[in-house]
Write a protein that holds these residues in place. Structure first.
Motif, PDB file in Angstrom:
ATOM      1  N   ASP A  40       1.026  -1.528  -0.749  1.00 18.83           N
ATOM      2  CA  ASP A  40      -0.329  -0.019   0.313  1.00 18.83           C
ATOM      3  C   ASP A  40       0.979   1.327   0.277  1.00 18.83           C
ATOM      4  N   PRO A  41       1.100   1.954  -1.063  1.00 18.34           N
ATOM      5  CA  PRO A  41      -0.088   1.642  -2.393  1.00 18.34           C
ATOM      6  C   PRO A  41       0.713   0.326  -3.316  1.00 18.34           C
ATOM      7  N   PRO A  42      -0.245   0.008  -3.963  1.00 25.92           N
ATOM      8  CA  PRO A  42       1.042  -1.306  -4.887  1.00 25.92           C
ATOM      9  C   PRO A  42       1.854  -0.384  -5.808  1.00 25.92           C
ATOM     10  N   PHE A  43       0.870   0.726  -6.288  1.00 25.11           N
ATOM     11  CA  PHE A  43       1.550   0.909  -7.690  1.00 25.11           C
ATOM     12  C   PHE A  43       2.577   3.028  -7.258  1.00 25.11           C
ATOM     13  N   LEU A  44       3.254   2.788  -7.404  1.00 25.01           N
ATOM     14  CA  LEU A  44       3.883   4.659  -7.754  1.00 25.01           C
ATOM     15  C   LEU A  44       4.164   5.044  -9.156  1.00 25.01           C
ATOM     16  N   GLN A  45       3.932   6.418  -9.068  1.00 25.81           N
ATOM     17  CA  GLN A  45       4.655   6.605 -10.504  1.00 25.81           C
ATOM     18  C   GLN A  45       5.999   8.048  -9.448  1.00 25.81           C
ATOM     19  N   ILE A  46       7.281   7.447  -9.704  1.00 22.80           N
ATOM     20  CA  ILE A  46       8.084   8.684  -9.039  1.00 22.80           C
ATOM     21  C   ILE A  46       9.124   8.620 -10.573  1.00 22.80           C
ATOM     22  N   GLN A  47      10.403   9.949  -9.068  1.00 22.43           N
ATOM     23  CA  GLN A  47      11.761  11.097 -10.737  1.00 22.43           C
ATOM     24  C   GLN A  47      12.798   9.539 -10.320  1.00 22.43           C
ATOM     25  N   PRO A  48      13.381   9.656 -11.172  1.00 15.89           N
ATOM     26  CA  PRO A  48      15.275   9.212 -10.531  1.00 15.89           C
ATOM     27  C   PRO A  48      15.285  10.309  -9.505  1.00 15.89           C
ATOM     28  N   GLY A  49      16.459   9.111  -8.751  1.00 15.94           N
ATOM     29  CA  GLY A  49      16.649   9.579  -7.874  1.00 15.94           C
ATOM     30  C   GLY A  49      16.086   9.519  -6.386  1.00 15.94           C
ATOM     31  N   ASP A  50      14.215   9.657  -6.504  1.00 14.17           N
ATOM     32  CA  ASP A  50      14.319   9.078  -4.900  1.00 14.17           C
ATOM     33  C   ASP A  50      13.770   8.445  -4.611  1.00 14.17           C
ATOM     34  N   THR A  51      13.171   7.994  -3.631  1.00 12.07           N
ATOM     35  CA  THR A  51      14.004   6.458  -3.018  1.00 12.07           C
ATOM     36  C   THR A  51      12.339   5.943  -2.520  1.00 12.07           C
ATOM     37  N   ILE A  52      12.392   4.639  -2.163  1.00 14.03           N
ATOM     38  CA  ILE A  52      11.200   4.444  -1.400  1.00 14.03           C
ATOM     39  C   ILE A  52      11.674   3.295  -0.535  1.00 14.03           C
ATOM     40  N   THR A  53      10.450   3.381   0.823  1.00 11.33           N
ATOM     41  CA  THR A  53      10.641   2.648   2.154  1.00 11.33           C
ATOM     42  C   THR A  53       9.819   2.238   2.018  1.00 11.33           C
ATOM     43  N   PHE A  54      10.217   0.077   2.298  1.00 12.31           N
ATOM     44  CA  PHE A  54       8.679  -0.139   2.994  1.00 12.31           C
ATOM     45  C   PHE A  54       8.951  -0.320   4.146  1.00 12.31           C
ATOM     46  N   ILE A  55       7.734  -0.453   4.601  1.00 12.65           N
ATOM     47  CA  ILE A  55       7.358  -0.518   6.058  1.00 12.65           C
ATOM     48  C   ILE A  55       6.298  -1.375   6.061  1.00 12.65           C
ATOM     49  N   PRO A  78      15.124  -7.132   4.051  1.00 12.11           N
ATOM     50  CA  PRO A  78      14.579  -8.358   4.649  1.00 12.11           C
ATOM     51  C   PRO A  78      13.835  -8.284   5.664  1.00 12.11           C
ATOM     52  N   LEU A  79      13.529  -9.401   5.933  1.00  7.04           N
ATOM     53  CA  LEU A  79      12.638  -9.983   6.405  1.00  7.04           C
ATOM     54  C   LEU A  79      11.766  -8.782   8.196  1.00  7.04           C
ATOM     55  N   ASP A  80      10.712  -8.022   7.849  1.00 11.47           N
ATOM     56  CA  ASP A  80      10.189  -7.193   8.441  1.00 11.47           C
ATOM     57  C   ASP A  80      11.366  -6.093   8.896  1.00 11.47           C
ATOM     58  N   GLN A  81      11.391  -5.532   8.360  1.00 10.91           N
ATOM     59  CA  GLN A  81      12.561  -4.818   8.741  1.00 10.91           C
ATOM     60  C   GLN A  81      12.707  -3.462   7.077  1.00 10.91           C
ATOM     61  N   LYS A  82      12.454  -2.727   8.512  1.00  9.06           N
ATOM     62  CA  LYS A  82      11.758  -0.904   7.235  1.00  9.06           C
ATOM     63  C   LYS A  82      13.067  -0.469   6.657  1.00  9.06           C
ATOM     64  N   THR A  83      13.172  -1.080   5.029  1.00 15.47           N
ATOM     65  CA  THR A  83      14.320  -0.099   4.726  1.00 15.47           C
ATOM     66  C   THR A  83      14.079   0.813   3.213  1.00 15.47           C
ATOM     67  N   THR A  84      15.025   1.218   3.134  1.00 12.50           N
ATOM     68  CA  THR A  84      14.757   2.079   1.551  1.00 12.50           C
ATOM     69  C   THR A  84      15.960   1.898   0.909  1.00 12.50           C
ATOM     70  N   PHE A  85      15.068   1.987  -0.188  1.00  8.60           N
ATOM     71  CA  PHE A  85      15.783   2.165  -1.687  1.00  8.60           C
ATOM     72  C   PHE A  85      16.188   3.184  -2.389  1.00  8.60           C
ATOM     73  N   GLN A  86      17.159   3.637  -3.261  1.00  2.04           N
ATOM     74  CA  GLN A  86      16.972   4.669  -4.082  1.00  2.04           C
ATOM     75  C   GLN A  86      17.008   3.846  -5.358  1.00  2.04           C
ATOM     76  N   LEU A  87      16.095   4.677  -6.053  1.00  5.65           N
ATOM     77  CA  LEU A  87      15.942   3.777  -7.663  1.00  5.65           C
ATOM     78  C   LEU A  87      16.274   5.265  -8.169  1.00  5.65           C
ATOM     79  N   ASN A  88      17.979   4.914  -9.535  1.00 10.01           N
ATOM     80  CA  ASN A  88      18.433   5.690 -10.461  1.00 10.01           C
ATOM     81  C   ASN A  88      18.170   5.761 -11.923  1.00 10.01           C
ATOM     82  N   GLN A  89      17.808   4.799 -11.850  1.00  6.93           N
ATOM     83  CA  GLN A  89      17.590   4.204 -13.274  1.00  6.93           C
ATOM     84  C   GLN A  89      16.071   4.360 -13.751  1.00  6.93           C
ATOM     85  N   GLU A  90      16.021   4.935 -14.444  1.00  4.79           N
ATOM     86  CA  GLU A  90      14.056   4.744 -15.437  1.00  4.79           C
ATOM     87  C   GLU A  90      13.594   3.727 -15.460  1.00  4.79           C
ATOM     88  N   GLY A  91      12.316   3.376 -15.952  1.00  5.08           N
ATOM     89  CA  GLY A  91      11.859   2.835 -16.306  1.00  5.08           C
ATOM     90  C   GLY A  91      11.056   2.050 -14.980  1.00  5.08           C
TER      91      GLY A  91
END
Ligand SMILES: [Cu+2]
Length: 147
Positions: A40-55, A78-91
């Motif tokens: 939630d949300p299952p779909f996101l539109q973001i820009q290169p360099g933005d980050t996503i954090t799984f809660i 990792p299982l049950d851990q709040k984790t942030t990733f930066q997505l730099n590559q377009e697509g």
């Protein structure tokens, strides 16, 4: 003159930092609409360099990318851990929660332009076939991709 140029460059750096955003994706046993095993949300539109954090709002979930653009890096939280990733590559990125892939706990992130739609189109039906329940989610989410 150099001072002005320095200030100008500093301003650009500040602006870039301010504009990079973080988006939170909750991992849920059930969302407010009654969907089970769902991002939630299952779909996101973001820009290169933005980050996503799984809660890990609920337990026993994690996120793993399955299909990503050329040159991008796969992500795996990792299982049950709040984790942030930066997505730099377009697509377009397709990801799943491996323990609940059979229940179609899946998600899509569009970073900038959808440059890899050919690959995405061929991957979606294959990933859908792994779902025993909540069928059609991947295809439903994919309708939000901006081409
Ligand atoms: Cu899960």
């Amino acid at each position: 003159m150099q001072k002005i140029l320095g200030l100008f460059l500093f301003g650009i750096v500040l602006l870039t930092n301010i504009e990079a955003k973080d988006y939170e994706i909750k991992m849920l046993d059930m969302d407010k609409k009654g969907h089970t095993m769902v991002f939630d949300p299952p779909f996101l539109q973001i820009q290169p360099g933005d980050t996503i954090t799984f809660i890990p709002t609920h337990k026993s979930h994690f996120a793993q990318s399955k299909v990503i653009p050329d040159g991008a890096e796969h992500f795996l939280s990792p299982l049950d851990q709040k984790t942030t990733f930066q997505l730099n590559q377009e697509g377009v990125y397709l990801y799943v929660c491996p323990p609940h892939q059979m229940m179609n706990m899946v998600g899509i992130i569009q970073v900038g332009k959808a440059v890899n739609m050919q690959e995405i189109r061929s991957a979606l039906p294959k990933l859908e076939r792994k779902a025993m329940t909540n069928k059609g989610r991947f295809l439903e989410y994919a309708k939000q991709i901006q081409e």
